[in-house]
Design a protein around this motif. Structure first.
Motif, PDB file in Angstrom:
ATOM      1  N   GLY A 276      51.430  42.223  27.067  1.00  0.00           N
ATOM      2  CA  GLY A 276      51.147  40.804  27.318  1.00  0.00           C
ATOM      3  C   GLY A 276      49.739  40.668  28.157  1.00  0.00           C
ATOM      4  O   GLY A 276      49.198  41.667  28.658  1.00  0.00           O
ATOM      5  N   LYS A 277      49.383  39.495  28.618  1.00  0.00           N
ATOM      6  CA  LYS A 277      48.290  39.048  29.468  1.00  0.00           C
ATOM      7  C   LYS A 277      48.677  37.936  30.010  1.00  0.00           C
ATOM      8  O   LYS A 277      49.086  36.962  29.352  1.00  0.00           O
ATOM      9  CB  LYS A 277      46.982  39.136  28.574  1.00  0.00           C
ATOM     10  N   TYR A 278      48.155  37.704  31.389  1.00  0.00           N
ATOM     11  CA  TYR A 278      48.175  36.457  31.946  1.00  0.00           C
ATOM     12  C   TYR A 278      47.318  36.373  33.001  1.00  0.00           C
ATOM     13  O   TYR A 278      46.851  37.470  33.771  1.00  0.00           O
ATOM     14  CB  TYR A 278      49.568  36.046  32.462  1.00  0.00           C
ATOM     15  N   THR A 279      46.999  35.286  33.391  1.00  0.00           N
ATOM     16  CA  THR A 279      45.984  35.120  34.627  1.00  0.00           C
ATOM     17  C   THR A 279      46.547  34.222  35.781  1.00  0.00           C
ATOM     18  O   THR A 279      46.921  33.099  35.370  1.00  0.00           O
ATOM     19  CB  THR A 279      44.722  34.309  34.330  1.00  0.00           C
TER      20      THR A 279
ATOM     21  N   MET B   9      49.790  34.454  21.333  1.00  0.00           N
ATOM     22  CA  MET B   9      49.069  35.541  21.619  1.00  0.00           C
ATOM     23  C   MET B   9      49.026  36.458  20.525  1.00  0.00           C
ATOM     24  O   MET B   9      49.476  36.003  19.484  1.00  0.00           O
ATOM     25  CB  MET B   9      50.073  36.462  22.695  1.00  0.00           C
ATOM     26  N   ARG B  10      47.949  37.433  20.356  1.00  0.00           N
ATOM     27  CA  ARG B  10      47.731  38.047  19.194  1.00  0.00           C
ATOM     28  C   ARG B  10      47.970  39.907  19.551  1.00  0.00           C
ATOM     29  O   ARG B  10      47.208  40.128  20.434  1.00  0.00           O
ATOM     30  CB  ARG B  10      46.275  37.973  18.466  1.00  0.00           C
TER      31      ARG B  10
ATOM     32  N   THR C 136      45.098  41.581  21.939  1.00  0.00           N
ATOM     33  CA  THR C 136      43.653  41.430  21.631  1.00  0.00           C
ATOM     34  C   THR C 136      43.140  39.872  22.044  1.00  0.00           C
ATOM     35  O   THR C 136      41.849  39.927  21.944  1.00  0.00           O
ATOM     36  CB  THR C 136      43.444  41.921  20.156  1.00  0.00           C
ATOM     37  N   SER C 137      43.951  38.771  21.931  1.00  0.00           N
ATOM     38  CA  SER C 137      43.531  37.464  22.047  1.00  0.00           C
ATOM     39  C   SER C 137      44.655  36.584  22.622  1.00  0.00           C
ATOM     40  O   SER C 137      45.875  37.112  22.443  1.00  0.00           O
ATOM     41  CB  SER C 137      42.880  36.734  20.877  1.00  0.00           C
ATOM     42  N   GLY C 138      44.389  35.670  23.289  1.00  0.00           N
ATOM     43  CA  GLY C 138      45.433  34.791  23.867  1.00  0.00           C
ATOM     44  C   GLY C 138      45.805  35.328  25.254  1.00  0.00           C
ATOM     45  O   GLY C 138      45.510  36.538  25.747  1.00  0.00           O
ATOM     46  N   GLU C 139      46.498  34.696  26.130  1.00  0.00           N
ATOM     47  CA  GLU C 139      47.163  34.788  27.404  1.00  0.00           C
ATOM     48  C   GLU C 139      48.215  34.113  27.722  1.00  0.00           C
ATOM     49  O   GLU C 139      48.089  32.898  27.218  1.00  0.00           O
ATOM     50  CB  GLU C 139      46.162  35.354  28.294  1.00  0.00           C
ATOM     51  N   GLY C 140      49.292  34.513  28.610  1.00  0.00           N
ATOM     52  CA  GLY C 140      50.102  33.558  29.153  1.00  0.00           C
ATOM     53  C   GLY C 140      51.381  34.141  29.415  1.00  0.00           C
ATOM     54  O   GLY C 140      52.321  33.208  30.091  1.00  0.00           O
TER      55      GLY C 140
END
Length: 477
Positions: free
Chosen positions: A64-67, A117-118, A226-230
């Motif tokens: 995943g990914k988040y800021t 997310m992708r 590769t795209s999206g975050e959260g």
């Protein structure tokens, strides 16, 4: 330091056994009939430092990914191999692999459950030998580009959210339901697996065991957003699920009907799996914060503690026995303003800075000599380490011969060994047996954070964290 009278005790109620004395400093409480106990307090210096990567052989993968407003951008991705058990076979009358999917089962997640997310799946082009010979392979800052070719078209992509809206709320809320992210790997990949299986229809050598499968069929996957975050998924199980079409006997007695079954192949502990973490904005935080220190997982920030008073303690208590040394690290309450609340590190490892990497690489467990565990005390909102007199004993035994060589030699030794009086606090997860004894320690890889009290060395002693010392001076009556 201010010294307080602590107690007067008979030998039958001695504070500590002879085994807990500091060798080379103090004296035995044996054969004494009266002990005067005192307490003293010494300040310690704390600072936040960056932990770019940690050693991890965890069975959980992260994706995943988040800021975060305070800690900045964070991402997690992983490499995994797929295990093939010995003499693995499909139904004898297999005619096709109609579908192959990579299914990621996750127990929980951090962040926005509806964030879109992708995920992308690439196949590895390099065999990873999971034999433990290269410790660098298991650190969370490995470079995925070393193991796959970015110029080769990816295998599959899938848009997803942590909360799967295609599944009914009643199922999602079932206690034993484990959500999954299922990624269809395409017909070409299905046919690749089938051709590899049928290469020798008698012995199926490519599926003989994990080594044969990894070397000849599938070296592994690189799974990344590769795209999206959260959000970040905590993935407990990874399966390569193969839908097999095979012939069965019909009511006519002939083998002329098609049946389907799903055959799972797992990413088990027998093969390699490791997560890569990237924290892009932590360097500024460690330098800017001056009113406390941070803990941030995974692979983010840790607290370094300098026991700057050890020389003073050594000189002041040569004739005493150090019975107990404790340090408490209070935690700030709810100081993070993120929309999605991070967890609190449940357990901290205290270990000498010189051993902070080898401890995990060598699979050690806390020995209450140079490594200790403190659990978060919610009622006190703090972590307290006890019996650190054993650590001090180890350090004093180390420095005593250097001090006895004279001031010049001692000063040179300190320059050559700058971490001699430094310890670190690192969030960890514990593995325990049925009796509750710790049998394994791993770096905490969940999204957790805490801010501890403590300030830099230019603050007054009253503002610092303190090392509380209890010592005795036996007297013969």
């Amino acid at each position: 330091m201010k010294c307080k009278f602590f107690a007067v005790l008979a030998i039958a109620a001695a504070l500590v056994s002879c085994d807990d004395q500091t060798e080379g400093i103090g004296q035995s409480v044996a054969e004494k009939d009266k002990i005067e106990a005192f307490s003293d307090s010494y300040p310690v210096d704390t600072r936040t430092d960056l932990l770019n990567s940690v050693y991890s052989r965890s069975s959980i993968a992260y994706l995943g990914k988040y800021t975060d407003e305070l800690f900045g951008e964070f991402s997690a991705e992983f490499l995994t191999q797929i295990n093939c058990p010995e003499a693995f076979i499909f139904p004898e009358t297999t005619i096709d692999f109609t579908e192959v999917s990579l299914d990621l089962y996750y127990s929980s997640y951090f962040g926005d459950s509806l964030a879109t997310m992708r995920v992308q799946v690439d196949t590895l082009d390099t065999v990873i030998k999971d034999d433990g010979s290269d410790p660098k392979l298991y650190y969370t800052n490995f470079d995925p580009s070393q193991y796959y070719d970015e110029s080769v078209p990816h295998l599959a992509t899938k848009d997803y959210s942590a909360y799967d809206k295609s599944v009914s709320d009643s199922l999602n809320n079932t206690s034993d339901y484990l959500p999954r992210l299922s990624i269809d790997l395409g017909k070409n990949f299905s046919q690749h697996l089938l051709a590899a299986y049928n290469k020798d229809s008698e012995t199926h050598p490519n599926f003989a065991d994990a080594d044969a499968f990894i070397n000849n069929v599938l070296k592994g996957f690189y799974v990344h957003v590769t795209s999206g975050e959260g959000s970040v998924l905590y993935i407990e199980d990874i399966y390569l699920n193969i839908t097999v079409a095979y012939m069965v006997e019909s009511s006519s007695g002939e083998v002329d009907s098609v049946a389907y079954t799903v055959v799972p192949m797992a990413a088990s502990k027998e093969v390699f799996m490791s997560t890569n973490f990237q924290n892009k904005d932590l360097e500024n935080i460690k330098d800017e914060v001056t009113d406390g220190t941070f803990l941030k997982t995974p692979a983010g920030l840790y607290t370094e503690v300098t026991l700057g008073s050890l020389e003073e303690i050594y000189n002041e208590h040569k004739s005493d026995t150090l019975n107990a040394i404790n340090i408490t690290f209070p935690k700030y309450r709810d100081m993070f303003n993120s929309e999605y609340k991070m967890g609190i590190p449940e357990n901290l490892l205290l270990v000498r800075k010189s051993e902070m990497y080898s401890f995990f690489e060598e699979g050690k467990i806390p020995d209450t000599q140079t490594s200790f565990i403190a659990s978060y005390d919610r009622s006190a909102n703090a972590y307290t380490f006890t019996n650190l007199n054993r650590l001090v004993r180890v350090i004093f035994n180390e420095i005593k011969p250097q001090i006895e060589l004279g001031d010049n030699a001692w000063e040179q030794w300190k320059q050559d060994n700058p971490d001699w009086n430094k310890i670190v606090l690192i969030p960890v997860n514990l593995e325990t047996d049925s009796q509750g004894s710790t049998i394994g320690v791993e770096n905490d890889l969940s999204v957790n954070a805490a801010k501890l009290y403590g300030v830099a060395e230019n603050a007054s002693d009253d503002e610092k964290i303190h090392m509380e010392v209890i010592f005795t001076h036996p007297e013969i009556k």
